[in-house]
Write a protein that holds these residues in place. Structure first.
Motif, PDB file in Angstrom:
ATOM      1  N   PHE A 104       0.853  -1.207   0.000  1.00 61.19           N
ATOM      2  CA  PHE A 104       0.000   0.000   0.000  1.00 61.19           C
ATOM      3  C   PHE A 104       0.881   1.246   0.000  1.00 61.19           C
ATOM      4  O   PHE A 104       2.083   1.177   0.274  1.00 61.19           O
ATOM      5  CB  PHE A 104      -0.991  -0.016   1.180  1.00 61.19           C
ATOM      6  N   ASP A 105       0.278   2.358  -0.338  1.00 57.36           N
ATOM      7  CA  ASP A 105       0.992   3.628  -0.437  1.00 57.36           C
ATOM      8  C   ASP A 105       1.359   4.113   0.979  1.00 57.36           C
ATOM      9  O   ASP A 105       0.467   4.307   1.812  1.00 57.36           O
ATOM     10  CB  ASP A 105       0.082   4.646  -1.129  1.00 57.36           C
ATOM     11  N   GLU A 164       1.972   6.847   2.040  1.00 52.17           N
ATOM     12  CA  GLU A 164       1.317   8.107   2.418  1.00 52.17           C
ATOM     13  C   GLU A 164       0.051   7.864   3.241  1.00 52.17           C
ATOM     14  O   GLU A 164      -0.384   8.745   3.980  1.00 52.17           O
ATOM     15  CB  GLU A 164       0.999   8.962   1.163  1.00 52.17           C
ATOM     16  N   ASN A 165      -0.510   6.679   3.106  1.00 53.16           N
ATOM     17  CA  ASN A 165      -1.659   6.339   3.973  1.00 53.16           C
ATOM     18  C   ASN A 165      -1.245   6.373   5.444  1.00 53.16           C
ATOM     19  O   ASN A 165      -2.029   6.782   6.309  1.00 53.16           O
ATOM     20  CB  ASN A 165      -2.217   4.951   3.632  1.00 53.16           C
ATOM     21  N   ASN A 203      -0.593  10.075   6.612  1.00 53.02           N
ATOM     22  CA  ASN A 203      -1.823  10.837   6.864  1.00 53.02           C
ATOM     23  C   ASN A 203      -2.706  10.220   7.947  1.00 53.02           C
ATOM     24  O   ASN A 203      -3.809  10.704   8.199  1.00 53.02           O
ATOM     25  CB  ASN A 203      -2.633  10.948   5.562  1.00 53.02           C
ATOM     26  N   SER A 204      -2.233   9.169   8.567  1.00 55.65           N
ATOM     27  CA  SER A 204      -3.054   8.475   9.557  1.00 55.65           C
ATOM     28  C   SER A 204      -3.048   9.215  10.897  1.00 55.65           C
ATOM     29  O   SER A 204      -2.113   9.927  11.231  1.00 55.65           O
ATOM     30  CB  SER A 204      -2.490   7.055   9.736  1.00 55.65           C
ATOM     31  N   SER A 242      -2.080  14.204  12.374  1.00 50.86           N
ATOM     32  CA  SER A 242      -1.617  13.050  11.594  1.00 50.86           C
ATOM     33  C   SER A 242      -0.182  12.690  11.975  1.00 50.86           C
ATOM     34  O   SER A 242       0.520  13.459  12.650  1.00 50.86           O
ATOM     35  CB  SER A 242      -1.651  13.405  10.109  1.00 50.86           C
ATOM     36  N   ASN A 270      -1.653   0.985  13.315  1.00 51.52           N
ATOM     37  CA  ASN A 270      -1.865   0.607  11.921  1.00 51.52           C
ATOM     38  C   ASN A 270      -1.214  -0.738  11.572  1.00 51.52           C
ATOM     39  O   ASN A 270      -1.198  -1.108  10.398  1.00 51.52           O
ATOM     40  CB  ASN A 270      -1.322   1.694  10.990  1.00 51.52           C
TER      41      ASN A 270
END
Lengths: 178, 178
Positions: A36-37, A39-40, A43-44, A52, A156
């Motif tokens: 997955f990217d 950047e996820n 920005n979490s 974030s 995450n």
């Protein structure tokens, strides 16, 4: 005990930021492995009205350099909050560490006893010694952002543990003498 | 700068634990207002393989008293990890604060320079001065658990902010002199 504000502030901040950079590496590896990217992750956040991961890293950096600079009566360098990737956040950390490492013990002479004042809303001020400022303001703010960054990654699913957060103690480990 | 390990350790731990107790109050108020059992918060965690709020509070307490005791070559009191409610967790914090407040500046004489050794697996030891032990081991562990407790509450929607985590600075606030 005689110790210096320099030894307390700079070592804490450089260690913590180095560990934070390592935690970001683990985040990037996790994103890569799971496909997955990353950047996820950047920005979490832990709550919709919390900062974030990117902002936590920026604030850890700003608290470190801002606390050190204010303690010695200097202006800290301004870094624009433009980071959007893990690579950029790691560069922000590197810049901050370079600034901190450039401060010398002699810069902190007399800083522990010198008064620090901060303006607050409502015609109030916060007034404390340099030592109190570091202990009761700088360190708790700094750790807040480093640990919350850790918690966002961990929440995450990033495979990190205390060992990653405490990497800075590696230099103290040695074989037991028989 | 001349400061004492006592001033750094005890003030940090007592402030942080007092703030943590206040954060738990806010959690209890939130549960009351929303009409759910506050034990749901006590058992909450940020990841299924992370410690619960209860354990974070217990570990914040244990790190505080354990670090202070080890720095002065004493055994810290043992507190059984039996807390199941916010009221009990607040009592655990109170007991820990009472222990910390009972330690005197004179107990810490020479502690900053004295070697601290900890056994590690694999025939390794961690060896550092008392000052390094507090800065690089005690404080990062302590803040880890306090901030993660905060993050668990915040993630669950409890209405807390930095002001609740930083309540200990209230004593430094005064009116600006005209």
């Amino acid at each position: 005990m005689t110790t210096s504000l320099h030894a307390l502030a700079i070592e804490t901040f450089v260690s913590g930021l180095s560990d934070l950079s390592h935690l970001l590496d683990k985040g990037a590896e996790f994103a890569e492995r799971k496909g997955f990217d990353s950047e996820n992750l950047v920005n979490s956040r832990l709550a919709p009205d919390m900062y974030s991961l990117a902002r936590q890293v920026q604030l850890a950096c700003d608290n470190a350099k801002g606390t050190a600079a204010r303690a010695i009566g200097k202006e800290s360098p301004q870094h624009a909050d433009t980071e959007k990737t893990i690579v950029e956040l790691k560069a922000r950390i590197e810049k901050t560490i370079a600034y901190l490492k450039g401060l010398k013990p002699s810069d902190f002479e007399g800083a522990a006893e010198r008064k620090v004042r901060m303006d607050l809303p409502g015609d109030l001020i916060l007034e404390m010694s340099g030592f109190e400022y570091l202990r009761d303001w700088g360190l708790p703010h700094f750790y807040f952002h480093v640990v919350t960054a850790y918690d966002i990654l961990r929440h995450n699913g990033v495979d990190i543990g205390k060992r990653d957060y405490m990497g800075h103690v590696g230099g103290y480990i040695r074989p037991r003498k028989k």
